[in-house]
Motif scaffolding. Structure first.
Motif, PDB file in Angstrom:
ATOM      1  N   PRO A 137      43.169  37.273  36.301  1.00 36.83           N
ATOM      2  CA  PRO A 137      42.220  37.317  35.176  1.00 36.83           C
ATOM      3  C   PRO A 137      40.986  36.454  35.409  1.00 36.83           C
ATOM      4  O   PRO A 137      39.996  36.576  34.702  1.00 36.83           O
ATOM      5  CB  PRO A 137      43.047  36.779  33.993  1.00 36.83           C
ATOM      6  CG  PRO A 137      44.179  36.029  34.606  1.00 36.83           C
ATOM      7  CD  PRO A 137      44.459  36.697  35.918  1.00 36.83           C
ATOM      8  N   TRP A 138      41.068  35.557  36.415  1.00 36.36           N
ATOM      9  CA  TRP A 138      39.939  34.680  36.731  1.00 36.36           C
ATOM     10  C   TRP A 138      38.946  35.342  37.681  1.00 36.36           C
ATOM     11  O   TRP A 138      37.964  34.731  38.078  1.00 36.36           O
ATOM     12  CB  TRP A 138      40.483  33.404  37.394  1.00 36.36           C
ATOM     13  CG  TRP A 138      41.370  33.746  38.565  1.00 36.36           C
ATOM     14  CD1 TRP A 138      40.978  34.150  39.806  1.00 36.36           C
ATOM     15  CD2 TRP A 138      42.797  33.776  38.583  1.00 36.36           C
ATOM     16  NE1 TRP A 138      42.062  34.431  40.593  1.00 36.36           N
ATOM     17  CE2 TRP A 138      43.201  34.209  39.870  1.00 36.36           C
ATOM     18  CE3 TRP A 138      43.782  33.468  37.638  1.00 36.36           C
ATOM     19  CZ2 TRP A 138      44.533  34.349  40.232  1.00 36.36           C
ATOM     20  CZ3 TRP A 138      45.114  33.613  38.011  1.00 36.36           C
ATOM     21  CH2 TRP A 138      45.478  34.043  39.287  1.00 36.36           C
ATOM     22  N   HIS A 139      39.195  36.609  38.071  1.00 31.90           N
ATOM     23  CA  HIS A 139      38.358  37.217  39.111  1.00 31.90           C
ATOM     24  C   HIS A 139      37.030  37.687  38.514  1.00 31.90           C
ATOM     25  O   HIS A 139      36.774  38.884  38.334  1.00 31.90           O
ATOM     26  CB  HIS A 139      39.119  38.366  39.771  1.00 31.90           C
ATOM     27  CG  HIS A 139      38.525  38.754  41.097  1.00 31.90           C
ATOM     28  ND1 HIS A 139      38.205  37.845  42.064  1.00 31.90           N
ATOM     29  CD2 HIS A 139      38.179  39.962  41.604  1.00 31.90           C
ATOM     30  CE1 HIS A 139      37.688  38.463  43.118  1.00 31.90           C
ATOM     31  NE2 HIS A 139      37.658  39.748  42.853  1.00 31.90           N
ATOM     32  N   ASP A 140      36.194  36.722  38.185  1.00 33.36           N
ATOM     33  CA  ASP A 140      34.914  36.986  37.535  1.00 33.36           C
ATOM     34  C   ASP A 140      33.927  35.938  38.037  1.00 33.36           C
ATOM     35  O   ASP A 140      34.095  34.742  37.782  1.00 33.36           O
ATOM     36  CB  ASP A 140      35.122  36.872  36.006  1.00 33.36           C
ATOM     37  CG  ASP A 140      33.815  36.975  35.233  1.00 33.36           C
ATOM     38  OD1 ASP A 140      32.741  36.974  35.849  1.00 33.36           O
ATOM     39  OD2 ASP A 140      33.892  37.055  33.986  1.00 33.36           O
ATOM     40  N   GLN A 141      32.928  36.401  38.795  1.00 29.83           N
ATOM     41  CA  GLN A 141      32.029  35.441  39.452  1.00 29.83           C
ATOM     42  C   GLN A 141      31.161  34.654  38.482  1.00 29.83           C
ATOM     43  O   GLN A 141      30.520  33.688  38.880  1.00 29.83           O
ATOM     44  CB  GLN A 141      31.147  36.157  40.484  1.00 29.83           C
ATOM     45  CG  GLN A 141      30.164  37.149  39.919  1.00 29.83           C
ATOM     46  CD  GLN A 141      30.505  38.575  40.288  1.00 29.83           C
ATOM     47  OE1 GLN A 141      31.518  38.845  40.912  1.00 29.83           O
ATOM     48  NE2 GLN A 141      29.664  39.510  39.881  1.00 29.83           N
ATOM     49  N   THR A 142      31.140  35.075  37.204  1.00 27.60           N
ATOM     50  CA  THR A 142      30.306  34.336  36.250  1.00 27.60           C
ATOM     51  C   THR A 142      31.107  33.240  35.536  1.00 27.60           C
ATOM     52  O   THR A 142      30.564  32.479  34.762  1.00 27.60           O
ATOM     53  CB  THR A 142      29.713  35.286  35.185  1.00 27.60           C
ATOM     54  OG1 THR A 142      30.798  35.893  34.474  1.00 27.60           O
ATOM     55  CG2 THR A 142      28.874  36.374  35.812  1.00 27.60           C
TER      56      THR A 142
END
Ligand SMILES: Cc1cc2nc3c(=O)[nH]c(=O)nc-3n(C[C@H](O)[C@H](O)[C@H](O)COP(=O)(O)OP(=O)(O)OC[C@H]3O[C@@H](n4cnc5c(N)ncnc54)[C@H](O)[C@@H]3O)c2cc1C
Ligand SMILES: NC(=O)c1ccc[n+]([C@@H]2O[C@H](COP(=O)([O-])OP(=O)(O)OC[C@H]3O[C@@H](n4cnc5c(N)ncnc54)[C@H](OP(=O)(O)O)[C@@H]3O)[C@@H](O)[C@H]2O)c1
Length: 537
Positions: free
Chosen positions: A66-71
């Motif tokens: 769920p942390w796979h977000d570059q922002t």
């Protein structure tokens, strides 16, 4: 004659351990590979077996990220990874850009660190020092943890994107030699940007590539910066470090950008009192004077003026120089043996000193036609033209994001691909920042470029971005999607890529007659099917 009897399969996992026959034989095979057959092997107890099983199941890890977000900031990513196995926390510590600069994607880099086939913890360029620090602390945790092997992690056959020992020029660990041919600026005088079209000759390297791939470049530091550092150390150009002149080592081997924690550790060893305390604080990630983000190697030496570490210890405290990746803006099919990039020169001022981006200014001013340099092709993972040349494509690439799309267009022209092509390009001002305008207008006139939609953010009183243009032509865009078009986005990862995705969701909802949730699911499905691909940095 002695008949060799084949050895009985190694039974490490006891029959009583709670595995299926298939799991038991896989685990036996896995452990047989880990231990030498010459060693006495004690089968695992049922309890140990259970511990392995826990590892095999990922310690309750559901495989989601769920942390796979570059922002998302690091602290938030780490919070989402709480309670997960260390290798998963390692993945959360990565910058989540899957940019390939480390030679892996974020997931694979964390796996190879956790299974100890990759010892370098400082390869995540976009994550910078905070990722390296977090990885170091997680690695220490891993070392202390009881030796329960997480089977999928340990057994993962995660190889670097390309085998290091293979052909030169296929990975960052084995570069090839290319010749720098030329550069020309693609924005006009008056622009606030400085962007260059750069050309290389690859014939000596014998390298080829496909459109969508990136190009890794090994740059050299700025000589002026190197000489200032040598002066701060009270050394001379010819001072030898490991059999090489110090100047050469500082030019080509080590990073002079953010001062690493190890440099502050070294400074703390060779100074005392308040200075020592400050250096220690900086080494542990604190920011006692609120200037930590501005401390490159020279600024660190200036901050601790008078502290003169021995050049050998100094060099040892620095990080190795990392290559930089650039999206390839040419097509091997159109210009075999040639390769081009579209590079924005990074220059900024902190205090009174001009700071230079290492590789972008190397390409913009420090390398000359005929010079050679180390390079490699980084294969794209999930970013490339559709297999069917008839498939229509929509390309969204503001700024240097245009690079791979210039390559796509040249490739489709060279291969006479009949599919329709639609490019969304945007930049600051139409007068100065319309990169490749002659080429693009000619492609439009010839019919290769079916549509060219432009968005100039600083021409009017209000900002106007590519996603605003997309919304304006939402109905046609939806029609292309309904016809099976593939969508590509390239450029800024932090804001643009998210905003463009949001616009696509809105267009899907409005013109595809879907609720917002359905539109989100539709776009997610496009991604899953490889019809929505991103190359963002
Ligand atoms: C897959 C991929 C493709 C890419 N394609 C392209 C491309 O086609 N074209 C392109 O131009 N770039 C591209 N990049 C970016 C490129 O790799 C480099 O990151 C970029 O050129 C900067 O590298 P540098 O060595 O010049 O600067 P560095 O020495 O790495 O310095 C950059 C760092 O300086 C700092 N910095 C920058 N501006 C400021 C400021 N104003 N104030 C304070 N600090 C600042 C930031 O910490 C930044 O990370 C791509 C990246 C990836 C991962
Ligand atoms: N690591 C590095 O140091 C480095 C080096 C080079 C580039 N980059 C990054 O790479 C990306 C590309 O840089 P670039 O020089 O090619 O161009 P850029 O800075 O991305 O700008 C290109 C265009 O995009 C616009 N834009 C700004 N925010 C946007 C948003 N949320 N949605 C859509 N468009 C937006 C800009 O408008 P305005 O500027 O007028 O708002 C400009 O018109 C940027 O993220 C840049 O920061 C990083």
């Amino acid at each position: 004659m002695n008949q060799m009897t084949p050895p009985a399969p190694l039974q490490i996992i006891p029959e009583t351990a709670p595995f299926s026959q298939e799991q038991r034989s896989w685990l036996n095979g896995f452990f047989a590979g880990l231990v030498s057959l010459d060693n006495a092997v004690t089968p695992l107890s049922p309890e140990q077996g259970e511990a392995v099983m826990k590892g095999a199941a990922g310690d309750g890890d559901d495989g989601e990220a769920p942390w796979h977000d570059q922002t998302m900031p690091l602290a938030e990513r780490m919070k989402l990874a709480e309670g997960r196995p260390i290798r998963r926390k390692m993945m959360a510590a990565m910058a989540q850009q899957d940019c390939g600069q480390c030679g892996y994607n974020c997931h694979d880099y964390s796996e190879v660190i956790a299974n100890k086939s990759e010892a370098r913890l400082n390869l995540c360029v976009p994550g910078g020092k905070e990722t390296a620090r977090m990885l170091k602390s997680l690695y220490e945790e891993l070392e202390k943890a009881p030796a329960v092997v997480s089977a999928p992690a340990a057994a993962a056959t995660v190889a670097p994107a390309v085998a290091p020992a293979g052909e030169p020029g296929r990975s960052r660990d084995n570069p090839a030699i290319a010749t720098f041919l030329s550069r020309r600026q693609v924005n006009k005088p008056g622009s606030e940007k400085e962007t260059w079209h750069i050309e290389f000759d690859l014939t000596q390297a014998g390298l080829d590539y496909v459109v969508g791939d990136s190009f890794g470049v090994f740059a050299a530091n700025d000589l002026g910066l190197v000489d200032q550092i040598i002066a701060m150390l009270g050394a001379s150009h010819m001072t030898e470090v490991n059999g090489k002149p110090l100047r050469e080592v500082l030019l080509r081997d080590v990073s002079l950008s953010p001062a690493p924690d190890t440099l502050f550790e070294l400074i703390s060893f060779v100074t005392g009192g308040a200075q020592r305390e400050k250096a220690r604080a900086l080494a542990s990630g604190d920011d006692p004077d609120g200037d930590a983000a501005n401390l490159d190697v020279l600024a660190a030496l200036q901050k601790f003026a008078g502290v003169r570490p021995h050049p050998e210890a100094f060099v040892e405290a620095l990080e190795p120089l990392q290559p930089r990746l650039y999206s390839i803006s040419s097509s091997h099919n159109a210009t075999p043996g040639r390769l081009s990039l579209t590079v924005d020169a990074v220059r900024y001022v902190i205090g009174k000193r001009k700071r230079l981006g290492l590789a972008s200014t190397f390409l913009a001013e420090r390398i000359n036609p005929g010079d050679t340099l180390g390079v490699y092709v980084q294969k794209a993972h999930g970013f490339g033209l559709p297999q069917d040349p008839n498939t229509p494509i929509i390309m969204i690439g503001p700024g240097t994001g245009i690079a791979p799309f210039r390559a796509f267009l040249h490739d489709r022209q060279a291969t006479r691909a009949p599919g329709r092509n639609w490019l969304f390009f945007g930049h600051q001002r139409s007068e100065y920042d319309f990169f490749y305008s002659d080429e693009l207008n000619a492609m439009k006139a010839s019919g290769l470029l079916t549509r060219l939609s432009l968005a100039w953010s600083r021409d009017g009183a209000e900002k106007f971005y590519v996603q605003d243009r997309m919304r304006e032509v939402g109905r046609e865009l939806w029609n292309w999607l309904a016809d099976g078009a593939h969508v590509y986005v390239c450029g800024d990862a932090k804001r643009m890529a998210k905003d463009v995705e949001r616009a696509l969701v809105d267009i899907t909802a409005q013109f595809g007659a879907r609720s917002t949730d359905e539109a989100i699911a539709f776009v997610a499905d496009l991604k899953k099917k490889g019809r929505y691909q991103q190359d963002v940095y």
